[in-house]
Design a protein around this motif. Structure first.
Motif, mmCIF file in Angstrom:
data_model
loop_
_atom_site.group_PDB
_atom_site.id
_atom_site.type_symbol
_atom_site.label_atom_id
_atom_site.label_comp_id
_atom_site.label_asym_id
_atom_site.label_seq_id
_atom_site.Cartn_x
_atom_site.Cartn_y
_atom_site.Cartn_z
ATOM 1 N N ALA A 140 0.828 -1.205 0.000
ATOM 2 C CA ALA A 140 0.000 0.000 0.000
ATOM 3 C C ALA A 140 0.862 1.254 0.000
ATOM 4 O O ALA A 140 0.579 2.220 -0.728
ATOM 5 N N GLY A 141 1.928 1.251 0.808
ATOM 6 C CA GLY A 141 2.832 2.398 0.830
ATOM 7 C C GLY A 141 3.464 2.632 -0.528
ATOM 8 O O GLY A 141 3.593 3.779 -0.989
ATOM 9 N N PHE A 142 3.838 1.549 -1.202
ATOM 10 C CA PHE A 142 4.454 1.641 -2.529
ATOM 11 C C PHE A 142 3.487 2.250 -3.542
ATOM 12 O O PHE A 142 3.827 3.202 -4.263
ATOM 13 N N ILE A 143 2.270 1.734 -3.588
ATOM 14 C CA ILE A 143 1.291 2.224 -4.571
ATOM 15 C C ILE A 143 0.868 3.656 -4.243
ATOM 16 O O ILE A 143 0.701 4.493 -5.148
ATOM 17 N N HIS A 144 0.705 3.952 -2.962
ATOM 18 C CA HIS A 144 0.368 5.320 -2.541
ATOM 19 C C HIS A 144 1.412 6.305 -3.057
ATOM 20 O O HIS A 144 1.070 7.372 -3.589
ATOM 21 N N GLN A 145 2.672 5.944 -2.923
ATOM 22 C CA GLN A 145 3.744 6.820 -3.398
ATOM 23 C C GLN A 145 3.761 6.906 -4.930
ATOM 24 O O GLN A 145 4.025 7.980 -5.492
ATOM 25 N N LEU A 146 3.467 5.799 -5.609
ATOM 26 C CA LEU A 146 3.396 5.829 -7.075
ATOM 27 C C LEU A 146 2.300 6.781 -7.543
ATOM 28 O O LEU A 146 2.465 7.498 -8.537
ATOM 29 N N CYS A 147 1.182 6.780 -6.829
ATOM 30 C CA CYS A 147 0.076 7.670 -7.188
ATOM 31 C C CYS A 147 0.478 9.136 -7.047
ATOM 32 O O CYS A 147 -0.029 10.004 -7.772
ATOM 33 N N HIS A 148 1.373 9.410 -6.119
ATOM 34 C CA HIS A 148 1.784 10.794 -5.881
ATOM 35 C C HIS A 148 2.948 11.217 -6.778
ATOM 36 O O HIS A 148 2.962 12.341 -7.284
ATOM 37 N N SER A 149 3.901 10.329 -6.977
ATOM 38 C CA SER A 149 5.085 10.708 -7.758
ATOM 39 C C SER A 149 4.882 10.485 -9.252
ATOM 40 O O SER A 149 5.536 11.129 -10.065
ATOM 41 N N GLY A 150 3.958 9.582 -9.593
ATOM 42 C CA GLY A 150 3.742 9.241 -10.997
ATOM 43 C C GLY A 150 4.776 8.231 -11.471
ATOM 44 O O GLY A 150 5.884 8.144 -10.930
#
Length: 326
Positions: A266-276
């Motif tokens: 979840a932390g990984f995907i959350h960060q992907l959503c923010h950084s692109g």
């Protein structure tokens, strides 16, 4: 209506956690039920971090199923994709713990593993509109073990490809879910061909690829954008957009490791959503994303229960600030 950016497909269940660590199944005197199931854990963790997520899965029309759907809704997870089975019960899993907090799945009580509602997830019942508006699809491998839910996974992948979602797979190998373990590896190997990001434990990596090196696995698969291999308290190594590295795990007081890997995802995907996705070309950005993911996983392990222990974004930031200043 705000549609979820991330769709998590698979099982939701109750983990019956042994109240007495260090004892075998037969020696445990009492159990405490906690909501769980890897894809549901990821969906809840994402919402708590601030990324809209939806869950796709099946539960019974029993009290357990009702309480799980209510919990998802209370957390803020989109439940449009939840199906109800009129006769099959909601899954329960018994979990024993070591004295150090590591858990081991110990069975399904008196029921056969193929009799639960999650095995009956219907491909035709998956709402296409969710895929029209999402960016990521999160999968595990447990539901590959059953014909109906396997077809549902295939349908979800078809929709993900149609609407250009990135597919994230956490192997989450659990042999006790398979009535025929011989079927597992070929089915998982086929699924790997569809995946954009792969997260797996050292044990899973060794079993599937005969190596624990994320770079070597990335090279072997040749179609993924990133691979992360986790090793619990020993940290993890990763290869994402050709950026390779290793980071140590945060030192925390472990209460229960159930759901820690799901928190990491979840932390990984959350960060992907923010950084692109474009941000993954930068090595320092990738390292920060993996560090954040590790922090979420570590924080989940500090409390019992896979969902109850999940942190908010503010709590993760405070945790990182504290540990960076030590």
């Amino acid at each position: 209506m705000t549609y979820p950016r991330v769709l998590c497909l698979g099982e939701i269940l109750f983990d019956y956690l042994a109240d007495q660590p260090g004892r075998s199944l037969e020696q445990v005197e009492s159990w405490t039920p906690y909501p769980g199931g890897a894809p549901a854990n990821v969906a809840c963790a994402l919402v708590k971090l601030g990324t809209p997520a939806g869950f796709i899965g099946a539960v019974g029309t029993d009290d357990l199923g009702n309480s799980l759907v209510e919990l998802l809704a209370e957390v803020g997870v989109d439940v449009t994709g939840v199906q109800r089975h009129s006769t099959a019960p909601t899954r329960q899993v018994y979990v024993v713990r070591s004295d150090s907090g590591d858990r081991e799945f110990a069975g399904f009580g008196e029921l056969n593993n193929a009799e639960f509602a999650d095995t009956h997830l219907q491909a035709a019942g998956i709402p296409e509109v969710l895929f029209e508006n999402a960016e990521f699809l999160v999968l595990g491998t447990l539901e590959l073990a059953y014909p109906e839910s396997r077809r549902a996974i295939a349908q979800a992948i078809k929709l993900a490809e149609q609407y250009d979602l990135k597919i994230v797979l956490d192997i989450n190998w659990r042999p006790m879910f398979w009535s025929n373990i011989e079927e597992a590896q070929p089915l998982i190997t086929q699924l790997l061909k569809k995946v954009d990001f792969l997260k797996l434990s050292e044990e899973e990596a060794q079993s599937l690829f005969d190596t624990t090196d994320a770079g070597a696995i990335t090279y072997r698969l040749d179609s993924v954008e990133g691979v992360i291999v986790t090793a619990g308290a020993a940290g993890c190594n990763y290869c994402i957009s050709q950026n390779e590295g290793k980071i140590p795990a945060f030192k925390v007081d472990v209460e229960d490791t159930t759901g820690a890997g799901d928190g990491f995802v979840a932390g990984f995907i959350h960060q992907l959503c923010h950084s692109g996705i474009q941000g993954l070309k930068d090595a320092e950005t990738v390292k920060k994303i993996i560090t954040y993911s590790s922090a979420v996983g570590g924080m989940v392990a500090m409390k019992p229960g896979a969902i109850a222990s999940q942190p908010t974004a503010a709590e993760v930031e405070a945790f990182l600030y504290l540990h960076n200043s030590l």
